[in-house]
Design an enzyme around this catalytic site. Sequence first.
Site, PDB file in Angstrom:
ATOM      1  N   GLY A 409    -120.921 -26.117  -6.311  1.00 62.80           N
ATOM      2  CA  GLY A 409    -120.223 -25.208  -5.771  1.00 62.80           C
ATOM      3  C   GLY A 409    -118.752 -25.690  -6.279  1.00 62.80           C
ATOM      4  N   ALA A 410    -118.468 -26.826  -6.000  1.00 62.86           N
ATOM      5  CA  ALA A 410    -116.930 -27.249  -6.382  1.00 62.86           C
ATOM      6  C   ALA A 410    -117.132 -28.606  -6.170  1.00 62.86           C
ATOM      7  CB  ALA A 410    -115.883 -26.651  -5.381  1.00 62.86           C
ATOM      8  N   MET A 411    -115.886 -29.590  -6.437  1.00 62.62           N
ATOM      9  CA  MET A 411    -115.992 -31.060  -6.294  1.00 62.62           C
ATOM     10  C   MET A 411    -114.667 -31.566  -6.183  1.00 62.62           C
ATOM     11  SD  MET A 411    -117.560 -33.676  -6.236  1.00 62.62           S
ATOM     12  CE  MET A 411    -116.507 -35.351  -6.079  1.00 62.62           C
ATOM     13  N   GLU A 412    -114.457 -32.360  -5.051  1.00 59.47           N
ATOM     14  CA  GLU A 412    -113.190 -32.552  -4.747  1.00 59.47           C
ATOM     15  C   GLU A 412    -112.566 -33.912  -5.333  1.00 59.47           C
ATOM     16  OE1 GLU A 412    -116.286 -33.306  -2.907  1.00 59.47           O
ATOM     17  OE2 GLU A 412    -116.179 -35.172  -2.037  1.00 59.47           O
ATOM     18  N   ASN A 413    -112.719 -34.189  -6.641  1.00 60.38           N
ATOM     19  CA  ASN A 413    -111.868 -35.286  -7.251  1.00 60.38           C
ATOM     20  C   ASN A 413    -110.525 -35.317  -6.949  1.00 60.38           C
ATOM     21  OD1 ASN A 413    -114.322 -35.440  -9.337  1.00 60.38           O
ATOM     22  ND2 ASN A 413    -113.521 -33.440  -9.834  1.00 60.38           N
ATOM     23  N   GLU A 445    -112.977 -28.416  -0.151  1.00 59.70           N
ATOM     24  CA  GLU A 445    -112.645 -29.423  -1.033  1.00 59.70           C
ATOM     25  C   GLU A 445    -111.176 -29.749  -0.671  1.00 59.70           C
ATOM     26  OE1 GLU A 445    -115.017 -30.275  -2.825  1.00 59.70           O
ATOM     27  OE2 GLU A 445    -116.285 -28.437  -2.642  1.00 59.70           O
ATOM     28  N   GLU A 467    -119.211 -34.849   4.179  1.00 59.60           N
ATOM     29  CA  GLU A 467    -119.459 -33.297   3.926  1.00 59.60           C
ATOM     30  C   GLU A 467    -119.685 -32.612   5.168  1.00 59.60           C
ATOM     31  OE1 GLU A 467    -119.367 -32.032   1.266  1.00 59.60           O
ATOM     32  OE2 GLU A 467    -119.675 -33.831  -0.157  1.00 59.60           O
TER      33      GLU A 467
HETATM   34  N1  BES Z   1    -118.881 -33.417  -2.826  1.00 60.05           N
HETATM   35  C1  BES Z   1    -119.492 -31.877  -3.114  1.00 60.05           C
HETATM   36  C2  BES Z   1    -119.968 -31.685  -4.324  1.00 60.05           C
HETATM   37  C3  BES Z   1    -121.162 -32.396  -4.798  1.00 60.05           C
HETATM   38  C4  BES Z   1    -122.244 -31.608  -4.185  1.00 60.05           C
HETATM   39  C5  BES Z   1    -121.399 -33.634  -5.417  1.00 60.05           C
HETATM   40  C6  BES Z   1    -123.442 -32.667  -4.522  1.00 60.05           C
HETATM   41  C7  BES Z   1    -122.564 -33.907  -5.694  1.00 60.05           C
HETATM   42  C8  BES Z   1    -123.761 -33.594  -5.159  1.00 60.05           C
HETATM   43  C9  BES Z   1    -118.511 -30.640  -2.596  1.00 60.05           C
HETATM   44  O1  BES Z   1    -117.397 -31.122  -1.972  1.00 60.05           O
HETATM   45  C10 BES Z   1    -119.422 -29.798  -1.913  1.00 60.05           C
HETATM   46  O2  BES Z   1    -119.670 -30.123  -0.975  1.00 60.05           O
HETATM   47  N2  BES Z   1    -119.575 -28.700  -2.867  1.00 60.05           N
HETATM   48  C11 BES Z   1    -120.172 -27.567  -2.142  1.00 60.05           C
HETATM   49  C12 BES Z   1    -119.377 -26.361  -1.906  1.00 60.05           C
HETATM   50  C13 BES Z   1    -118.705 -26.433  -0.707  1.00 60.05           C
HETATM   51  C14 BES Z   1    -117.821 -25.299  -0.431  1.00 60.05           C
HETATM   52  C15 BES Z   1    -119.791 -26.246   0.648  1.00 60.05           C
HETATM   53  C16 BES Z   1    -121.385 -27.292  -3.084  1.00 60.05           C
HETATM   54  O3  BES Z   1    -121.346 -27.638  -4.273  1.00 60.05           O
HETATM   55  O4  BES Z   1    -122.354 -26.648  -2.650  1.00 60.05           O
HETATM   56 ZN    ZN Z   2    -118.292 -31.452   0.116  1.00 55.45          ZN
END
Ligand code: BES
Ligand code: ZN
Length: 997
Positions: A409-413, A445, A467
């Site tokens: 969905g998104a990534m917190e770099n 994020e 998370e």
């Molecule tokens: N750190 C994750 C992105 C991620 C997810 C990296 C799976 C590697 C593997 C990010 O912070 C995240 O949790 N994204 C969610 C969206 C969020 C709003 C719940 C996602 O990707 O579903």
């Molecule tokens: Zn996350």
Amino acid sequence: MNMIENSMFEEEPDVLDLAKETPAYPLDPDDMVYEPRSSRLLVRGLGENDMDEEEEDYESSARLLGMSFMNRSSSLRPSASPYARQEQSSSCTMPSNRTLLLGVFVLVVVASVAMVIYFLPKCTLTKEGCHTVNTSMELIYPRATNGELFPWTSLRLPVYVQPVHYDLLIHPNLTTMTFQGTVSITIDVLNDTKNVILHSSGLQITNVTVQDKEVKKLEYQPWQQIALKFPEDLKKGQTYVLTMEYSANLSNSYSGFYNSSYVDKGGNKRVLAATQFEPLAARKAFPCFDEPALKATFLIKIKRETGYISLSNMPKVLLTVLNAVLDEFEKSVRMSTYLVAFIVANFTQINQIASDTLVSVYAVPDKVDQLDYALGCAVKLLKFYNTLFGIKFPLKKLDLVAIPDFLAGAMENWGLITFRERTLLVGNHSSLMDKQVVASVIAHELAHQWFGNLVTMKWWNDLWLNEGFATYMEYTSVEKVFPELEIGNDFLSMRFKSLAEDSLNSSRPISTEVATPEQVEEMFDSVSYEKGASTLLMLSSTLTEEKFYKGVSEYLEKYRNMNTDNEDLWNSFPQEEYNVVDMMNTWTLQKGFPLVTVNRTGAQVSVSQEHFLLKVNKTAKSSDLWHIPLTYVNDSCSTSPNCTQLFLLKDKTATFKVPKNVKWMKFNFRNNGFYIVNYGEEGWRALIEAVKENHEVLTPEDRASLINNLFALSRLGKLSFKQVMNLLVYLEHENHTAPLTEALYQLDRIYRLLDKRQDLLASSMKNYILNLFVDKMNSQSWEQDLPLSKQELRSALLEVACRYGQKNCTDRAEHVFLQWVASNGTERIPGDLMKVVFSVGAQSNAGWEMLLQTYTHSIVDADRRKMLAALASSQDVRKVLLQESLQGSYVKTQELPLILHTVCRNFAGHLYAWDFVKENWGKITQKFPIGSFAIQDIIMSTTSYFSTERLLWEVENFFRSRRDKSSKMRCVHEAMETIALNIQWMDSNLETLRKNL
Ligand code: BES
Ligand code: ZN
């Protein structure tokens, strides 16, 4: 087979003990907790064997399912089995292939064992054993690519070499889709050593030097490690600089340094390159010490052609123009490798300053007018978190970038957050529901900039610290900063979903030991996210929000720039009133949650707890206990938080007193706790009566909680479906979103199960549901914009009504659709109704074609996804776009999970979707890594409504015969357990349903 049968009688290992065990990093990536390590080592020395692997899987799934379906005789298996066919054809006197194979296998085993014993140091078989680790270690050193022994035997890197700083120069070539890099890593050596082990995957390393001297490099690909070998010891206490030059292809998947593209307004294809490193892909972009605890500073330089911009975590400090442009970024703060990011693209941006940080939002140029909402959200949330946590965001800039191809969905770099277009961009006409998605993803994020970036888990076993926290903050911050987005209902249904998933035997503790890449990927699941967030809510409502955030701020301050584990967090809260460490360990170190049973006689209330475990054939056992902060209200005061009393239930049973004249009690105020309550016959009767008389004696959350608990208890077999129906009568008077959507969801789930079996009862169930909700369905408006929770209710009701073919709904939807078609797609449909309207429209050929056209040209991603879901809802399976999405032609591959999800909703599609997954498994797992959230989603959405033995066998057999690691995934066990439970539910409930519907 014997081994399997014996395991039937073994109890599951105590999860608490398992979780507490110090991590024994397995020497084999395939190692699982189910097998003793030593035997595994031996097998490794003798070479891997497929049969062995299959047996192992068979055993572990057997345990998870309480053995029920493992006992089915093999004659039950459909004759289409490849094994059955093979056996029939071997009728001559020659030994069968299988026997021959077995013979060869036995010979090889015997010979190998003899060789191992011969080569083992003599001390191995003596009582004293060997004292020098090195000699025996040599036996298990793997072979590097060039055939030499690779001097390291663990998936985890050695602790005696610590990276301090990286200088990284990257030059992507967007024509050849390759990149070149040079990395110089400054390391501290903590022990004399001749080897440095680090990660690298898919990189052609051409030159390695240390302090200008060339160094030998070995590679062990299965573990994505390289070893730099030195002729003499690197000395303890010294610092060295390792320099490596390398090149690689830009990845075609969604991780590492990957290429992405889009078609602009003028119809031209534009390319870009972006990174996605979490969890284990930084090593695909530069050789590095790719573990979260190995933090270092980074100085990044990017070479690019003119016409593009480049972005990285830190602000740009220098720009040099040679034959290309060289951008240099500031040296970063100390951070983990998975948070490093860079992008080369032709994006445009808007920006604003918020508490000394320049916040910018980027997208492809054609979508620059969809950025305002996100910028506003980011600015507000950044200020909010700065104050709430008492620690200011440490960077001078923060970029939020929408990437056209993006899997998560998104990534917190850190300082460079990347998003899907859907989760960052908002069109002029987007609905509140679309905005809610954007606000909550940004909130999530941004929370990571503290939870994860500033303070990071030591290892992936505690991923939930990232998370779970970010998810908790996502809901709580949106509730405070954007009250108009009414996020509360979504938080509540998230908790219900999390309870349901955690009631399976295949669930896992929040903190779970992991070693292999697939296991790490699998940590991104509902347990880390949703159960993590739910337990934090339970803690904060127990301690009070004020004390909770005080502890949180202290934790962040104490561990800033460092790494932590579970205990560090719990120890940051005051321990006087509650022993937070002990209490929270019961929630994070063991799987599942408790069922609390209440019994009241007059003033005396007795409560008891047991593991709420949905069992297949009642074989799984658990004697786990939780420290449960039991909250309750009663008829004299029931809707305000001030009414709640709290009793901490630590033991199996306890008693306490309430005033004698109490008429009824409701436990688990607002469902803020992670447990389910059974009130017993009398307790339920009193509560149901009270709710029927005046449902407002309870908060909407508590009403939803009662509905949820009733359904859960009926799944557990503790209550009959009739008792559930008895409460649902009150829904006539209900108009709040939370209880209505919960009831609708639960009932529709049952309908879908029946429908997928083509059971005659499906239509009775449909009628029952329609009867309960028809007035509410018919009274929904189709035009105006509503407050968000009303939109949620409207779209849930109408989605079900139209899917069930209720004529009022389909007529109305068709009418709106035709108006939209007549206006050439310009007429506005309220955002929450688009999916329903489009899905009805997509059932005709002309409607489907029109939608496809609009889909291809629309630039508002939130709308496009609704069109795509509608296109995929076609009853004509030739049209559902699965192939197109897998190929990534005009539907992006990132949308495949969404399409599969939708296809599985209708009867025509669900078997087709499963066939598609089976046939294309190889291609699917090339795009989505095994264990990843996308794969979990694909497996669960295609199989979780199966409820026949035949399909259970098919799913089991399919994964068992994969040569990849998929059968080891927890979600495969979860899928099989879910099907087995569905079968069991059918067996025990069809009769009751038949009588009562
Ligand atoms: N750190 C994750 C992105 C991620 C997810 C990296 C799976 C590697 C593997 C990010 O912070 C995240 O949790 N994204 C969610 C969206 C969020 C709003 C719940 C996602 O990707 O579903
Ligand atoms: Zn996350």
